[in-house]
Design a protein around this motif. Structure first.
Motif, mmCIF file in Angstrom:
data_model
loop_
_atom_site.group_PDB
_atom_site.id
_atom_site.type_symbol
_atom_site.label_atom_id
_atom_site.label_comp_id
_atom_site.label_asym_id
_atom_site.label_seq_id
_atom_site.Cartn_x
_atom_site.Cartn_y
_atom_site.Cartn_z
ATOM 1 N N LEU A 30 6.416 2.320 33.880
ATOM 2 C CA LEU A 30 5.351 3.143 33.340
ATOM 3 C C LEU A 30 4.012 2.648 33.882
ATOM 4 O O LEU A 30 3.891 1.503 34.298
ATOM 5 C CB LEU A 30 5.334 3.041 31.813
ATOM 6 N N GLN A 89 1.717 6.201 30.873
ATOM 7 C CA GLN A 89 2.083 7.447 31.528
ATOM 8 C C GLN A 89 3.343 7.211 32.366
ATOM 9 O O GLN A 89 3.391 6.256 33.148
ATOM 10 C CB GLN A 89 0.938 7.920 32.453
ATOM 11 N N PRO A 90 4.380 8.042 32.218
ATOM 12 C CA PRO A 90 5.549 7.891 33.099
ATOM 13 C C PRO A 90 5.272 8.509 34.460
ATOM 14 O O PRO A 90 4.374 9.340 34.612
ATOM 15 C CB PRO A 90 6.635 8.669 32.355
ATOM 16 N N TRP A 107 14.618 5.658 34.042
ATOM 17 C CA TRP A 107 14.450 4.426 33.287
ATOM 18 C C TRP A 107 15.338 3.347 33.901
ATOM 19 O O TRP A 107 16.559 3.509 33.968
ATOM 20 C CB TRP A 107 14.849 4.611 31.828
ATOM 21 N N GLU A 123 5.730 9.453 21.905
ATOM 22 C CA GLU A 123 6.146 10.007 23.194
ATOM 23 C C GLU A 123 7.438 9.385 23.715
ATOM 24 O O GLU A 123 8.184 10.018 24.476
ATOM 25 C CB GLU A 123 5.055 9.788 24.266
ATOM 26 N N TYR A 124 7.701 8.140 23.340
ATOM 27 C CA TYR A 124 8.874 7.465 23.883
ATOM 28 C C TYR A 124 10.170 8.216 23.580
ATOM 29 O O TYR A 124 11.077 8.265 24.412
ATOM 30 C CB TYR A 124 8.965 6.025 23.365
ATOM 31 N N TRP A 180 10.413 11.002 26.130
ATOM 32 C CA TRP A 180 10.605 10.511 27.495
ATOM 33 C C TRP A 180 11.996 9.918 27.679
ATOM 34 O O TRP A 180 12.601 10.068 28.744
ATOM 35 C CB TRP A 180 9.552 9.453 27.823
ATOM 36 N N LYS A 230 14.190 12.803 28.249
ATOM 37 C CA LYS A 230 13.867 13.580 29.444
ATOM 38 C C LYS A 230 14.334 12.913 30.731
ATOM 39 O O LYS A 230 14.862 13.576 31.633
ATOM 40 C CB LYS A 230 12.358 13.814 29.515
ATOM 41 N N TYR A 231 14.147 11.595 30.826
ATOM 42 C CA TYR A 231 14.427 10.895 32.084
ATOM 43 C C TYR A 231 15.739 10.109 31.976
ATOM 44 O O TYR A 231 15.987 9.434 30.989
ATOM 45 C CB TYR A 231 13.278 9.943 32.433
#
Length: 387
Positions: free
Chosen positions: A148, A272-273, A279, A351-352, A355, A358-359
């Motif tokens: 990140l 921000q990713p 990951w 947000e984690y 995310w 998502k990833y």
């Protein structure tokens, strides 16, 4: 277990009873253990280790704790083992010293029965990470790390926050000496950034740092031109970020949450990713160096099992240092100490959750490949700037 209340065992029934008690317990005397931490893991596990000592005073008389830089430990252990010494009983390590120790044949192989029992306890992500230990250690904590970008929102406007490596390079060139990261061989965020870049950049083979990372090495050499120097560890990076000397760094979930919780980095700093990131998982392990006496090994194996029990695993939420922390499945923040619950509520990021869904997740490099990557970074990127 030390047998109390029997002073002498002489002949006949008394001798048989004495033998029966000591043989059944398997532990003749309590031992003193020397634990060395090269990953900052004691923040997560010291309370659990102390709980073991309190529960089994007849097994452990004392535990001493020492911190050491990961790159220095393998050489120190090798020298000890060559001299027939065993001053270190248990090592708490990340994937860095774990990999170096496997490559140099420093760790004791653990019993198959213990490894199988642990495998049944691990959640899916940690179970995959446990394979990196190759039977030489037990994973004790887990983090789907990063990479990140962390930045000072008072210095970096939202429109300038990098979302790609190309944007990061452009920002760095426009703001020389304001981006910093630590040497990967001794930094979780540093090595996560190093191993995450091949996926983000679309390199030929993200699992082969020598023959498959052409884009990654080219990018890091360019980035090197605007990075002032590479600290020997992440703590120095966060100190400079918090003091305002630098405006941006690369980070992972735990190194985002914990320094803000401790007041080292201002609470309002953002992360921000990268677009299209993966990951790169991270973990900490318990390993026993070769040469440790059997009396201590027997206690250490019991201690390692104890650290995978739910009560000790829930403690690893800590202050977010290795977020989330537990390696064992079905351990939630509601089981953690109240202090941990309050810290994560205040300094964690909503947000984690999104995310992480998502990833996708990928494993870090295996031991030998990781050592190759560290050596190449040291020689080709950080040679003149690492402190």
């Amino acid at each position: 277990m030390k047998v109390k209340g029997i002073v002498h065992c002489i002949g006949g029934v008394a001798a048989a009873l004495c033998f029966s008690l000591t043989a059944t317990s398997g532990f003749a005397e309590s031992v003193s253990l020397n634990v060395v931490d090269v990953a900052g893991n004691l923040a997560l596990t010291k309370a659990g280790l102390e709980a073991f000592k309190a529960k089994y005073p007849d097994l452990v008389s004392n535990i001493t704790y020492t911190n050491s830089p990961a790159p220095q430990l393998p050489g120190k252990l090798k020298a000890m083992q060559n001299a027939g010494r065993s001053d270190i009983d248990l090592v708490l390590t990340g994937t860095d010293a774990l990999a170096a120790g496997i490559e140099q044949n420093l760790w004791m192989k653990l019993p198959d029965s213990q490894l199988q029992a642990a495998d049944a306890k691990y959640a899916p992500g940690p179970a995959a990470m446990q394979k990196l230990a190759q039977g030489y250690g037990l994973e004790v904590t887990f983090m789907p790390a990063g990479p990140l970008i962390e930045y000072n929102p008072d210095k970096v406007p939202p429109a300038e926050v990098p979302k790609t490596p190309e944007q990061l390079l452009s920002w760095c060139k426009a703001h020389p000496n304001k981006l910093i990261y630590a040497r990967p061989a001794n930094s979780g965020p540093g090595r996560t950034f190093l191993m995450g870049l091949p996926y983000i950049l679309g390199d030929k083979d993200p699992t082969d740092p020598i023959n498959g990372w052409d884009k990654t090495w080219a990018f890091l050499k360019q980035l090197n031109e605007c990075v002032p120097y590479y600290p020997g560890g992440t703590s120095a990076v966060m100190k400079e970020l918090g003091e305002g000397t630098r405006d941006m760094t690369v980070t992972v979930t735990g190194w985002d949450i914990n320094p803000r919780a401790l007041g080292i980095v201002p609470a309002n700093f953002k992360v921000q990713p990268f677009d299209n990131m993966k990951w790169v998982n991270d973990a900490h392990y318990m390993v026993i160096p070769k040469g440790v006496p059997k009396a201590k090994v027997d206690v250490l194996l019991k201690l390692m099992d104890f650290m995978l029990e739910p009560a000790q695993q829930a403690m690893t939420y800590d202050d977010g240092y290795f977020y989330p922390g537990p390696a064992v499945k079905d351990i939630t923040i509601s089981q953690a100490p109240q202090k941990s619950q309050i810290t994560i509520e205040k300094y964690g990021r909503v947000e984690y959750g999104g995310w992480l869904k998502k990833y996708p997740n990928v494993q870090p490099l295996p031991a030998a490949k990781m050592v190759e990557a560290f050596k190449k970074w040291d020689s080709d990127v950080g040679a003149q700037k690492t402190k």
